[in-house]
Design a protein around this motif. Sequence first.
Motif, mmCIF file in Angstrom:
data_model
loop_
_atom_site.group_PDB
_atom_site.id
_atom_site.type_symbol
_atom_site.label_atom_id
_atom_site.label_comp_id
_atom_site.label_asym_id
_atom_site.label_seq_id
_atom_site.Cartn_x
_atom_site.Cartn_y
_atom_site.Cartn_z
ATOM 1 N N PRO A 187 20.021 -0.318 22.525
ATOM 2 C CA PRO A 187 19.751 0.745 23.508
ATOM 3 C C PRO A 187 18.256 0.821 23.827
ATOM 4 O O PRO A 187 17.412 0.566 22.960
ATOM 5 N N LEU A 188 17.944 1.167 25.041
ATOM 6 C CA LEU A 188 16.559 1.332 25.478
ATOM 7 C C LEU A 188 16.328 2.799 25.806
ATOM 8 O O LEU A 188 16.965 3.346 26.703
ATOM 9 N N ASN A 189 15.436 3.430 25.077
ATOM 10 C CA ASN A 189 15.136 4.842 25.288
ATOM 11 C C ASN A 189 13.633 5.017 25.434
ATOM 12 O O ASN A 189 12.871 4.644 24.537
ATOM 13 N N LEU A 190 13.215 5.573 26.553
ATOM 14 C CA LEU A 190 11.799 5.824 26.813
ATOM 15 C C LEU A 190 11.541 7.300 27.109
ATOM 16 O O LEU A 190 10.456 7.654 27.553
ATOM 17 N N LYS A 191 12.512 8.150 26.838
ATOM 18 C CA LYS A 191 12.409 9.565 27.173
ATOM 19 C C LYS A 191 12.091 10.419 25.956
ATOM 20 O O LYS A 191 12.496 10.103 24.837
ATOM 21 N N SER A 192 11.438 11.547 26.218
ATOM 22 C CA SER A 192 11.308 12.573 25.182
ATOM 23 C C SER A 192 12.547 13.463 25.234
ATOM 24 O O SER A 192 13.326 13.429 26.191
ATOM 25 N N SER A 193 12.716 14.282 24.210
ATOM 26 C CA SER A 193 13.872 15.184 24.177
ATOM 27 C C SER A 193 13.832 16.164 25.341
ATOM 28 O O SER A 193 14.883 16.609 25.817
ATOM 29 N N ALA A 194 12.648 16.497 25.830
ATOM 30 C CA ALA A 194 12.531 17.433 26.950
ATOM 31 C C ALA A 194 13.137 16.872 28.226
ATOM 32 O O ALA A 194 13.479 17.627 29.139
#
Length: 524
Positions: free
Chosen positions: A166-173
């Motif tokens: 998986p590719l995740n570049l986001k913050s929880s916000a």
Amino acid sequence: MKHYKKPTLYALLLCSLMPVACENGLQEESYSVFDETTLTKPENGLQGVRGVYSALRDNGGNGYYAGYLHQLTEYPSDIVTTKPDSRQGIQLDQLTYDASNSIINDVWTSIFRLISRANESEYLIGKIDYVGNGESDEVKMQHLAEVRFLRALAYYDATSLWGDVPLNLKSSAEFVEADENPPLVAQSTIEEQIIIDLEFAEQYLPSSYPVEQNGRATQGAAQGLLARLYMRQGEWQKAADKCATIITGGIYDLRASSEGGVVALFDNMNRSDNEFIFVMKSSSEPGSYGILSNSFGIQSVPWDYNRGWGNFPIHREFYAEFSPQDQRRQLLLGTYKALYGQIVTLPKEFGGEGGSLPDTIQAQYTYGLKYPHTNNYNYAGYNNVSIIRYSDILLMRAEALNELNGPNNESISLINEIRERSNASSVDVSNFSSTEALRDFIFEERGLELFMEGRRRDDLIRWGRSATNGADPLLKFKERVRPLLRDQNTYSDAVNYALFPYPIQEIQANTSLNVGINQGRVRQ
């Protein structure tokens, strides 16, 4: 997806300052948006950076770069083995692992926890007005570059172990519901993002830090990781050029013989040698980012030597590959006096002293001394853990130039720099009649130089890929690993050992995945 359930950023930052109290408290916490009105100062940005660095250790003294990653990169290789009673480790060593192996799961979790922290910190730093709070924009860009370098390192490791992830570049916000169950993304796409992050880091990281801040990412660290990725991709010219940038930059060099050479390099009092381009700093000193220790020292040596656990024994055939004059052999146990008075030595055919005296015991393995274990029952090792080292850069450029041009004088010169530093005999270009001959020599040299530094599994796969022009990446892996298995029938040509199975915990938690994704990664 369990590890994407993030703690609040406040909790993350608190843990960066209080690592012992918070060490086991992150994994199960649900995320919520942090209060941007309270985390508005440059020092909050620095706290976020520290929180990402601390994830390099993760989950106690064995976590990620403090131990578990090396079990995935060294056990399934031809140099390091393990004891029959090491449970999950023996599965990795003997290629009998499956999706339920706890070490595979722990490394997956650690990698994505670091990525999560990097994303949270990137978001936080981006919101902070550094200039308006008395700090420069240059420092802001450096902080962003540090967390993006660390995210790139985590994704490099993830793709080396599993390929598509998986590719995740986001913050929880910024999360939406779909982000809770992210699909796998092609390795090539993730590598594009790794390059974007590393080129950003290369631009904004400093070339060096004050000595007390060693362990922070530098421009050379970004360049070194880029070179490592280009080598994996077979982008030989890009790799050679990136290595050349480091070599000509004048920041790094080999620890010279006059300074104690390669043996002194790994002394646990050697905190800031400029042969280390990037390390996991392991120390109680200020600036260690909550990474207090690692377990390598006690894991590496046997009980009868210094009451160690001996979970990283090394095949005695490997000791025999060193000439007696090669100082790197001093980083292995060949002969030692045991706690109970006996002399323990390798047989003569493996380079030991042999002998048949009453108090002499024949050693079944040798053991590495790159991670010094001082004082009995010292469970905490405070030596830094090498992640990128200058000698690796020299050998990567030598390899890349050989792939481009065949045997050449510069490749030989780079190899000889390393060999002569260790008092090993030099070689000549006339010794190698083909690209294949020099390639094989370079990979043997990489084993001698970089053993127990987490490089061997990747090397075996790259070696096979180069030797077959990409047709059989496991050629050298099979050639080297299968003969050392306790049961050679364990090896299955139906299994792609270049990729680990996705952890069963991840498959059960992420509805985008199913058990079929491990087809061909484990024995059926």
